[in-house]
Design a protein around this motif. Structure first.
Motif, short mmCIF file in Angstrom:
data_model
loop_
_atom_site.label_atom_id
_atom_site.label_comp_id
_atom_site.label_asym_id
_atom_site.label_seq_id
_atom_site.Cartn_x
_atom_site.Cartn_y
_atom_site.Cartn_z
N LEU A 70 5.85 2.74 -12.47
CA LEU A 70 5.65 1.47 -11.77
C LEU A 70 6.35 1.45 -10.42
O LEU A 70 5.74 1.12 -9.38
N GLN A 71 7.63 1.83 -10.39
CA GLN A 71 8.40 1.76 -9.15
C GLN A 71 7.91 2.80 -8.13
O GLN A 71 7.86 2.52 -6.93
N GLN A 72 7.53 3.99 -8.62
CA GLN A 72 7.01 5.01 -7.69
C GLN A 72 5.71 4.55 -7.05
O GLN A 72 5.47 4.79 -5.86
N HIS A 73 4.87 3.89 -7.82
CA HIS A 73 3.61 3.38 -7.28
C HIS A 73 3.86 2.33 -6.20
O HIS A 73 3.26 2.40 -5.12
N TYR A 74 4.75 1.39 -6.47
CA TYR A 74 5.00 0.32 -5.50
C TYR A 74 5.76 0.81 -4.28
O TYR A 74 5.48 0.40 -3.15
N LEU A 75 6.74 1.69 -4.49
CA LEU A 75 7.51 2.19 -3.35
C LEU A 75 6.66 3.02 -2.41
O LEU A 75 6.86 3.01 -1.19
N SER A 76 5.70 3.78 -2.95
CA SER A 76 4.85 4.62 -2.10
C SER A 76 3.69 3.86 -1.50
O SER A 76 3.13 4.27 -0.48
N LYS A 77 3.31 2.73 -2.11
CA LYS A 77 2.15 1.97 -1.61
C LYS A 77 2.54 0.73 -0.82
O LYS A 77 1.80 0.31 0.08
N THR A 78 3.69 0.11 -1.17
CA THR A 78 4.05 -1.16 -0.53
C THR A 78 5.45 -1.15 0.07
O THR A 78 5.90 -2.20 0.56
N LYS A 238 -5.24 9.93 -9.85
CA LYS A 238 -5.94 8.71 -10.21
C LYS A 238 -5.43 8.14 -11.53
O LYS A 238 -5.31 6.92 -11.69
N ALA A 239 -5.13 9.04 -12.49
CA ALA A 239 -4.65 8.57 -13.80
C ALA A 239 -3.29 7.89 -13.67
O ALA A 239 -3.06 6.82 -14.24
N VAL A 240 -2.38 8.52 -12.92
CA VAL A 240 -1.05 7.94 -12.72
C VAL A 240 -1.15 6.62 -11.96
O VAL A 240 -0.51 5.62 -12.30
N GLY A 241 -1.99 6.61 -10.90
CA GLY A 241 -2.17 5.38 -10.13
C GLY A 241 -2.79 4.27 -10.96
O GLY A 241 -2.41 3.11 -10.86
N GLY A 242 -3.79 4.65 -11.81
CA GLY A 242 -4.41 3.64 -12.67
C GLY A 242 -3.44 3.08 -13.70
O GLY A 242 -3.43 1.87 -13.96
N ALA A 243 -2.60 3.97 -14.29
CA ALA A 243 -1.61 3.49 -15.26
C ALA A 243 -0.60 2.57 -14.61
O ALA A 243 -0.24 1.52 -15.15
N ALA A 244 -0.14 2.96 -13.41
CA ALA A 244 0.82 2.11 -12.69
C ALA A 244 0.19 0.78 -12.29
O ALA A 244 0.83 -0.28 -12.37
#
Length: 359
Positions: A70-78, A238-244
């Motif tokens: 979750l945090q890796q997705h948000y830190l890298s995207k937002t 895509k799988a990691v991004g979709g899960a996050a």
């Protein structure tokens, strides 16, 4: 045009600094998520231990893995953690000459990103494990179930004695930093942000517009993978991004429910809740009402009712009030889940050790 639109003047830098209420609110958000999920897992594990017991045994590791995604997705995207993005905040790199032009949709640089992940995910995991270790050592030291060697005993007793002072110094460090932030003497409300090399700021209009258009731009610019390795990498990404994304969406929806639970179970509302939901006290069961003349009780008050010897390591059952030797009542309650005298349903956590003035 995005670079020109995202330009922020130096005069507005101080205006984008969030208030202490915003930063404390986003800190408390993730603090409320963990116990809520832990309670759900506990209910599932108790209802069906064979299927969901592993979730309770490995809850810390599973939660840390999900938190990492979750945090890796948000830190890298937002350029923000989940809770920071929820409250409209972002992380701004300190010492970067281009920080005024950097949009939140660009994500954090790798150095600041992994530092942030370490302080957001790894450090809380280690802190939880340390607290559990301290609790287990205290229980062993109190009841002496597994007496260790003298050298190890001196070591962990020194550790238990020093831990409260270390924890107090740690919390005091955060308190001093927050006071400096309130008085305008610091740009960080938490020392961990300083160690990560970032500070918190509010999302600008350009940031919000860029975050809204980023998924569309990514889908247009995406090219089909050519080799097998590129296809595998693309599928994993895509799988990691979709899960996050699924996890973040679920948390975004459930955060209002968590805030409601936090309000419902707060100490200020307990008296009102008890007055609304309290039932009349049932009478004591007559068939379990033993008096002092019961043949199960010894004549001398210093004798254990189970072993019929002078009590050692006095322990009282909170459900009935009778006193036994610790080892006697511990093994009995663990085997029968009931009080030896009254038959009241009892668990091991109802054992309370008694201390006499001589001890």
């Amino acid at each position: 045009m995005a670079e020109h639109g995202a330009h922020i003047t130096t005069a507005s830098v101080a205006d984008d600094q969030p208030s202490i209420f915003e930063v404390v609110a986003q800190d408390s958000l993730m603090t409320a998520v963990r116990p809520a999920l832990q309670h759900v897992v506990k209910v599932l594990a108790e209802s069906n231990p064979s299927h969901y017991g592993f979730l309770w045994r490995w809850f810390d590791e599973i939660f840390t893995l999900l938190d990492l995604l979750l945090q890796q997705h948000y830190l890298s995207k937002t350029s923000a953690s989940f809770s920071e993005n929820f409250y409209g905040l972002k992380r701004i790199v300190m010492g970067d000459t281009q920080r005024y032009q950097r949009l939140a949709s660009a994500g954090l640089p790798k150095k600041q990103l992994w530092k942030s992940i370490m302080f957001l995910v790894l450090l809380p995991y280690l802190k939880v494990k340390l607290e559990k270790l301290v609790c287990s050592l205290r229980e062993e030291d109190e009841y002496s179930i597994h007496p260790p060697s003298s050298h190890w005993k001196r070591f962990y007793r020194a550790f238990l004695a020093a831990y409260p002072f270390v924890n107090m110094a740690w919390e005091g460090w955060f308190l001093v930093q927050q006071l400096q932030y309130i008085l305008g003497k610091a740009q960080h409300h938490s020392p961990l942000l300083r160690l990560a090399g970032v500070r918190l700021g509010r999302l600008t209009v350009q940031d919000i517009q860029a975050l809204e258009h980023k998924p569309d731009e990514a889908s247009v610019m995406q090219q089909p993978a050519r080799s097998i390795s590129e296809k595998i990498k693309s599928a994993l990404k895509k799988a990691v991004g979709g899960a996050a994304l699924s996890l973040s969406t679920g948390l975004s929806v459930g955060v209002f429910f968590l805030q409601f639970l936090d309000w419902w179970y707060s100490s200020e509302n307990q008296e009102t809740i008890k007055s609304l939901t309290a039932l009349p006290t049932p009478p004591p069961p007559v068939h379990l009402d033993y008096n002092s003349d019961s043949p199960l009780l010894p004549k001398m008050k210093t004798v254990c009712p189970l072993c019929r010897k002078t009590r050692v390591n006095d322990t009282v059952l909170a459900t009935s009030g009778y006193v036994f030797c610790y080892r006697c009542v511990f093994h009995y309650v663990r085997s029968h889940q009931a009080c030896p005298i009254t038959g009241y349903p009892t668990e091991v956590q109802h054992l309370i050790k008694l201390y006499s003035p001589e001890n």
